[in-house]
Write an enzyme that holds these catalytic residues in place. Structure first.
Site, PDB file in Angstrom:
ATOM      1  N   MET A 292       0.787  -1.197   0.000  1.00 46.60           N
ATOM      2  CA  MET A 292       0.000   0.000   0.000  1.00 46.60           C
ATOM      3  C   MET A 292       0.832   1.265   0.000  1.00 46.60           C
ATOM      4  O   MET A 292       0.450   2.206  -0.624  1.00 46.60           O
ATOM      5  CB  MET A 292      -1.041  -0.062   1.096  1.00 46.60           C
ATOM      6  CG  MET A 292      -0.737   0.690   2.351  1.00 46.60           C
ATOM      7  SD  MET A 292      -1.882   0.364   3.684  1.00 46.60           S
ATOM      8  CE  MET A 292      -1.396  -1.277   4.124  1.00 46.60           C
ATOM      9  N   PRO A 293       1.995   1.341   0.673  1.00 43.01           N
ATOM     10  CA  PRO A 293       2.741   2.589   0.533  1.00 43.01           C
ATOM     11  C   PRO A 293       3.584   2.619  -0.736  1.00 43.01           C
ATOM     12  O   PRO A 293       4.076   1.588  -1.185  1.00 43.01           O
ATOM     13  CB  PRO A 293       3.652   2.613   1.762  1.00 43.01           C
ATOM     14  CG  PRO A 293       3.691   1.241   2.288  1.00 43.01           C
ATOM     15  CD  PRO A 293       2.549   0.477   1.693  1.00 43.01           C
ATOM     16  N   LEU A 294       3.687   3.802  -1.285  1.00 47.18           N
ATOM     17  CA  LEU A 294       4.649   4.074  -2.349  1.00 47.18           C
ATOM     18  C   LEU A 294       5.591   5.118  -1.767  1.00 47.18           C
ATOM     19  O   LEU A 294       5.159   6.203  -1.376  1.00 47.18           O
ATOM     20  CB  LEU A 294       3.967   4.610  -3.602  1.00 47.18           C
ATOM     21  CG  LEU A 294       4.914   5.063  -4.716  1.00 47.18           C
ATOM     22  CD1 LEU A 294       5.782   3.914  -5.209  1.00 47.18           C
ATOM     23  CD2 LEU A 294       4.126   5.685  -5.857  1.00 47.18           C
TER      24      LEU A 294
ATOM     25  N   ASP B  38       5.085  -5.685   0.964  1.00 50.87           N
ATOM     26  CA  ASP B  38       4.458  -4.468   0.441  1.00 50.87           C
ATOM     27  C   ASP B  38       5.509  -3.364   0.467  1.00 50.87           C
ATOM     28  O   ASP B  38       5.476  -2.464   1.296  1.00 50.87           O
ATOM     29  CB  ASP B  38       3.239  -4.103   1.280  1.00 50.87           C
ATOM     30  CG  ASP B  38       2.374  -3.043   0.630  1.00 50.87           C
ATOM     31  OD1 ASP B  38       2.789  -2.495  -0.417  1.00 50.87           O
ATOM     32  OD2 ASP B  38       1.300  -2.741   1.168  1.00 50.87           O
TER      33      ASP B  38
ATOM     34  N   THR C 207       3.201   7.796   0.037  1.00 55.81           N
ATOM     35  CA  THR C 207       1.784   7.777  -0.313  1.00 55.81           C
ATOM     36  C   THR C 207       1.195   6.499   0.271  1.00 55.81           C
ATOM     37  O   THR C 207       1.691   5.403  -0.006  1.00 55.81           O
ATOM     38  CB  THR C 207       1.589   7.808  -1.841  1.00 55.81           C
ATOM     39  OG1 THR C 207       2.246   8.975  -2.364  1.00 55.81           O
ATOM     40  CG2 THR C 207       0.122   7.851  -2.203  1.00 55.81           C
TER      41      THR C 207
END
Length: 127
Positions: free
Chosen positions: A1-3, A38, A72
């Site tokens: 989920m994080p970028l 992730d 993000t």
């Protein structure tokens, strides 16, 4: 989920940016429950002409060792978890890599889960 996007000035150690990314990923796992695997990061180094910052904005003395971090993530974390994440990243970069805490600049961007596609043109988080 994080970028995660990390921007630093060119460093003589070619693995320095990757080591920063490793510390950030560990903090994400520990502080905001990011799942294993992730891990999506864009690590960029810049020459002095393309790395601009104010050396004293908000009374924080900054140096050329600045590390700009933009994360993000999906919305929904508490303010306390975000503050813990910021502190953990700054402390970790300081203790593990010698980055001054004053030089750790973090911008957290929260988006709705429907705004992610991890491949195949599909919004995997949409139910």
């Amino acid at each position: 989920m994080p970028l995660v996007r990390v921007d630093i000035r060119q460093n003589p150690d070619p693995a320095f940016a990757k080591r920063i990314g490793e510390q950030i990923y560990a903090a994400l796992r520990r502080c905001i429950d990011v799942p294993e695997h992730d891990n999506f990061q864009i690590l960029t180094e810049h020459d002095a002409q393309h790395f601009i910052y104010d050396p004293q904005y908000l009374g924080i003395p900054r140096s050329d060792g600045n590390v700009f971090i933009q994360i993000t993530i999906s919305e929904g974390r508490s303010v306390e978890k975000k503050q813990l994440l910021f502190k953990t990243i700054a402390d970790s970069l300081h203790s593990q890599l010698g980055v001054r805490r004053e030089d750790v600049f973090i911008n957290l961007v929260e988006v709705k889960k429907e705004n992610w596609s991890f491949g195949n043109g599909v919004a995997q988080y949409v139910t």
